[in-house]
Write a protein that holds these residues in place. Structure first.
Motif, PDB file in Angstrom:
ATOM      1  N   THR A 143       0.826  -1.214   0.000  1.00 27.36           N
ATOM      2  CA  THR A 143       0.000   0.000   0.000  1.00 27.36           C
ATOM      3  C   THR A 143       0.852   1.252   0.000  1.00 27.36           C
ATOM      4  OG1 THR A 143      -1.675  -1.209   1.267  1.00 27.36           O
ATOM      5  CG2 THR A 143      -1.917   1.172   1.145  1.00 27.36           C
ATOM      6  N   LEU A 144       1.918   1.264   0.801  1.00 29.64           N
ATOM      7  CA  LEU A 144       2.763   2.453   0.893  1.00 29.64           C
ATOM      8  C   LEU A 144       3.466   2.743  -0.426  1.00 29.64           C
ATOM      9  CD1 LEU A 144       3.763   4.709   2.668  1.00 29.64           C
ATOM     10  CD2 LEU A 144       5.547   3.203   3.549  1.00 29.64           C
ATOM     11  N   THR A 194      -6.760   0.549   0.661  1.00 26.08           N
ATOM     12  CA  THR A 194      -7.023   1.582   1.668  1.00 26.08           C
ATOM     13  C   THR A 194      -7.974   1.061   2.742  1.00 26.08           C
ATOM     14  OG1 THR A 194      -6.737   3.291  -0.016  1.00 26.08           O
ATOM     15  CG2 THR A 194      -7.837   3.946   2.015  1.00 26.08           C
ATOM     16  N   MET A 195      -9.051   0.387   2.323  1.00 25.23           N
ATOM     17  CA  MET A 195      -9.983  -0.185   3.288  1.00 25.23           C
ATOM     18  C   MET A 195      -9.274  -1.198   4.176  1.00 25.23           C
ATOM     19  SD  MET A 195     -13.616  -0.577   1.205  1.00 25.23           S
ATOM     20  CE  MET A 195     -12.974  -1.478  -0.208  1.00 25.23           C
ATOM     21  N   SER A 196      -8.436  -2.014   3.555  1.00 23.73           N
ATOM     22  CA  SER A 196      -7.712  -3.043   4.311  1.00 23.73           C
ATOM     23  C   SER A 196      -6.753  -2.426   5.316  1.00 23.73           C
ATOM     24  CB  SER A 196      -6.936  -3.952   3.350  1.00 23.73           C
ATOM     25  OG  SER A 196      -7.805  -4.589   2.442  1.00 23.73           O
ATOM     26  N   ALA A 197      -6.081  -1.340   4.919  1.00 22.82           N
ATOM     27  CA  ALA A 197      -5.107  -0.694   5.801  1.00 22.82           C
ATOM     28  C   ALA A 197      -5.779  -0.132   7.047  1.00 22.82           C
ATOM     29  CB  ALA A 197      -4.371   0.409   5.053  1.00 22.82           C
ATOM     30  N   PHE A 198      -6.927   0.537   6.890  1.00 18.30           N
ATOM     31  CA  PHE A 198      -7.616   1.087   8.054  1.00 18.30           C
ATOM     32  C   PHE A 198      -8.244  -0.030   8.895  1.00 18.30           C
ATOM     33  CE2 PHE A 198      -7.482   5.073   5.591  1.00 18.30           C
ATOM     34  CZ  PHE A 198      -6.977   5.902   6.573  1.00 18.30           C
ATOM     35  N   LEU A 199      -8.670  -1.122   8.241  1.00 18.91           N
ATOM     36  CA  LEU A 199      -9.193  -2.258   8.990  1.00 18.91           C
ATOM     37  C   LEU A 199      -8.090  -2.903   9.824  1.00 18.91           C
ATOM     38  CD1 LEU A 199     -11.810  -4.782   7.878  1.00 18.91           C
ATOM     39  CD2 LEU A 199      -9.681  -5.682   8.791  1.00 18.91           C
ATOM     40  N   VAL A 200      -6.905  -3.068   9.228  1.00 21.24           N
ATOM     41  CA  VAL A 200      -5.765  -3.630   9.967  1.00 21.24           C
ATOM     42  C   VAL A 200      -5.371  -2.709  11.115  1.00 21.24           C
ATOM     43  CG1 VAL A 200      -3.290  -4.110   9.785  1.00 21.24           C
ATOM     44  CG2 VAL A 200      -4.867  -5.038   8.086  1.00 21.24           C
ATOM     45  N   PHE A 201      -5.426  -1.409  10.879  1.00 18.57           N
ATOM     46  CA  PHE A 201      -5.132  -0.452  11.961  1.00 18.57           C
ATOM     47  C   PHE A 201      -6.083  -0.673  13.133  1.00 18.57           C
ATOM     48  CE2 PHE A 201      -6.364   3.657  13.903  1.00 18.57           C
ATOM     49  CZ  PHE A 201      -5.189   3.913  14.602  1.00 18.57           C
ATOM     50  N   GLY A 202      -7.383  -0.747  12.827  1.00 19.15           N
ATOM     51  CA  GLY A 202      -8.368  -0.940  13.895  1.00 19.15           C
ATOM     52  C   GLY A 202      -8.252  -2.286  14.580  1.00 19.15           C
ATOM     53  N   ALA A 203      -7.856  -3.322  13.821  1.00 21.75           N
ATOM     54  CA  ALA A 203      -7.825  -4.679  14.370  1.00 21.75           C
ATOM     55  C   ALA A 203      -6.536  -5.002  15.110  1.00 21.75           C
ATOM     56  CB  ALA A 203      -8.042  -5.688  13.244  1.00 21.75           C
ATOM     57  N   LEU A 204      -5.393  -4.526  14.613  1.00 19.91           N
ATOM     58  CA  LEU A 204      -4.097  -4.960  15.142  1.00 19.91           C
ATOM     59  C   LEU A 204      -3.288  -3.865  15.825  1.00 19.91           C
ATOM     60  CD1 LEU A 204      -2.992  -7.275  12.179  1.00 19.91           C
ATOM     61  CD2 LEU A 204      -4.304  -7.866  14.226  1.00 19.91           C
ATOM     62  N   LEU A 209       1.176   3.219   7.947  1.00 16.32           N
ATOM     63  CA  LEU A 209       2.071   2.378   7.157  1.00 16.32           C
ATOM     64  C   LEU A 209       3.523   2.552   7.584  1.00 16.32           C
ATOM     65  CD1 LEU A 209       0.393   2.890   3.665  1.00 16.32           C
ATOM     66  CD2 LEU A 209       0.100   0.993   5.259  1.00 16.32           C
ATOM     67  N   PHE A 210       3.945   3.797   7.851  1.00 15.94           N
ATOM     68  CA  PHE A 210       5.304   4.020   8.338  1.00 15.94           C
ATOM     69  C   PHE A 210       5.545   3.228   9.631  1.00 15.94           C
ATOM     70  CE2 PHE A 210       5.681   8.483   6.269  1.00 15.94           C
ATOM     71  CZ  PHE A 210       6.143   7.903   5.108  1.00 15.94           C
ATOM     72  N   THR A 211       4.564   3.269  10.529  1.00 12.42           N
ATOM     73  CA  THR A 211       4.709   2.588  11.813  1.00 12.42           C
ATOM     74  C   THR A 211       4.830   1.080  11.631  1.00 12.42           C
ATOM     75  OG1 THR A 211       3.405   4.326  12.888  1.00 12.42           O
ATOM     76  CG2 THR A 211       3.684   2.273  14.097  1.00 12.42           C
ATOM     77  N   LEU A 212       3.969   0.498  10.790  1.00 14.78           N
ATOM     78  CA  LEU A 212       4.019  -0.943  10.537  1.00 14.78           C
ATOM     79  C   LEU A 212       5.382  -1.365   9.991  1.00 14.78           C
ATOM     80  CD1 LEU A 212       0.505  -1.579   8.949  1.00 14.78           C
ATOM     81  CD2 LEU A 212       1.332  -2.485  11.120  1.00 14.78           C
ATOM     82  N   VAL A 213       5.890  -0.592   9.038  1.00 14.37           N
ATOM     83  CA  VAL A 213       7.175  -0.942   8.412  1.00 14.37           C
ATOM     84  C   VAL A 213       8.328  -0.740   9.371  1.00 14.37           C
ATOM     85  CG1 VAL A 213       8.783  -0.316   6.574  1.00 14.37           C
ATOM     86  CG2 VAL A 213       6.346  -0.500   6.072  1.00 14.37           C
TER      87      VAL A 213
END
Length: 400
Positions: A66-67, A283-293, A351-355
């Motif tokens: 995504t990034l 984009t939907m997946s990224a915000f969903l992953v943010f909320g979930a993980l 995304l920066f934080t995940l990476v």
């Protein structure tokens, strides 16, 4: 089977949202609000259904893909020819406001949480500096907002995530080097090579692909359906080339997008079409992953310090830096405040934080995660809910 049911539920949510996108656009709800809340609701079922290593690998892959696409896409739509006509406000915000945001954010973070050290304060500030126009999309697209303001927000959000990358990288390297027994041999050289070779890979890839596409278009060799494939391949080619030669792949993707967008002589609509279609799933997946993980872990480590840092970043740090950068610009006070307020934190910070968390090791990782989670969650809510009302307000006071 349990995991399959969770995935099926997520896919059904994607379908349901897509079916009512116009209705959502007319409401106060936004995509980030909906999928952050959905992810948070699915956090426990998702963690129960899937092994931790699968979730870790999945979120890292999603973040990188995504990034790369977001950086390439955003940069490709910034046209140098248009900037020559209306470059002053975006230039002030990017060349003055962005460094001020990082500097002021570093100071605020260090004063609130000095035990983390200056390096962690710099990393936190850098990760929380880039803005996300998707959180205030109604502001960018609203006919009520004066064109100079909406264009400024659009250009700033398109460029600041790429421009802040060297600061993120520097903060992560310094924070990692500060750990006990950290291997620092050759670290400075590696950092310099990443920042220098990354743009070179991006320039080469962007220019070559643009030239090849121009030839294919002129000779009618390329089908319209294949243009999106070129966009995908070019973005990842820049990333991979940079990593092969020792550069930073994300910086390469950003530079490649900018060079491609300004070298390609035909209509670049296919990039926007892809990101508005297939890219919307990412984009939907990224915000969903943010909320979930990310959000549950962030809330678990949240404290008064992290909440205070989040609030200060969304108010004093952002608004103060932009206000100072726009002094002498001729803008009215309300316009400076409007531009300062609409610096929502979202996709780039996530995304920066995940990476960074996956690639580096540093002592205060939990506090960084909490700061980012609190800031992005608050931003998703307050900027998402205020975008439509404030767009109408600025239009009304501006006589539109």
């Amino acid at each position: 089977m349990h995991f399959d049911l969770v995935v099926l539920g997520i896919l059904c949510a994607f379908i349901a949202y897509s079916l009512v996108t116009r209705a959502v656009d007319r409401s106060l709800l936004t995509l980030p609000i909906i999928f952050m809340c959905l992810g948070f609701a699915l956090s426990e079922p998702l963690r129960t259904a899937a092994p931790p290593e699968v979730l870790d690998e999945g979120k890292r892959l999603l973040a990188e893909v995504t990034l790369v696409l977001v950086l390439f896409s955003d940069a490709s739509h910034v046209q140098f020819s248009q900037l020559r006509q209306s470059w002053r406000l975006p230039a002030r915000m990017l060349l003055i406001g962005l460094p001020l945001s990082i500097g002021l954010g570093t100071l605020v973070t260090f004063l609130v949480s000095p035990e983390g050290g200056v390096a962690m304060a710099l990393l936190t500030a850098a990760v929380l500096t880039p803005t996300d126009a998707a959180l205030g999309q109604s502001v960018v697209t609203s006919a009520n907002v004066p064109e100079k303001l909406s264009e400024t927000i659009n250009v700033e959000s398109g460029l600041n995530d790429g421009l802040v990358l060297p600061f993120v990288l520097l903060g992560a390297i310094l924070a990692s080097a500060g750990m006990a027994n950290a291997a620092t041999d050759g670290l400075a050289l590696k950092a310099v090579l990443q920042i220098v070779l990354g743009p070179l890979a991006g320039i080469f890839t962007g220019w070559v692909v643009a030239r090849l596409m121009d030839v294919a278009q002129a000779r009618r060799l390329i089908a319209a359906s294949a243009e999106g494939v070129v966009f995908l391949a070019a973005a990842f080619a820049a990333y991979v080339l940079a990593t092969v030669i020792g550069g930073n792949g994300f910086i390469a993707a950003f530079v490649a997008g900018m060079i491609f967008g300004n070298s390609y002589r035909h209509n670049i609509r296919f990039v926007r079409e892809f990101m508005e279609g297939a890219g919307l799933i990412l984009t939907m997946s990224a915000f969903l992953v943010f909320g979930a993980l990310l959000l549950p872990d962030g809330l678990a480590h949240a404290s008064m310090k992290t909440v205070l840092i989040a609030v200060l970043f969304l108010t004093v740090v952002r608004v103060g830096a932009i206000w100072l950068s726009l002094l002498g610009s001729g803008l009215k006070t309300r316009e400076k405040l409007f531009l300062g307020w609409f610096g929502p934190r979202g996709l780039a910070s996530i995304l920066f934080t995940l990476v960074i968390i996956d690639e580096f090791e540093f002592a205060n990782e939990a506090e960084l995660l909490a700061c980012v989670s609190m800031t992005v969650a608050l931003s998703i809510i307050v900027h998402g809910l205020s975008s439509t009302p404030l767009a109408r307000w600025i239009g009304r006071v501006s006589g539109r």
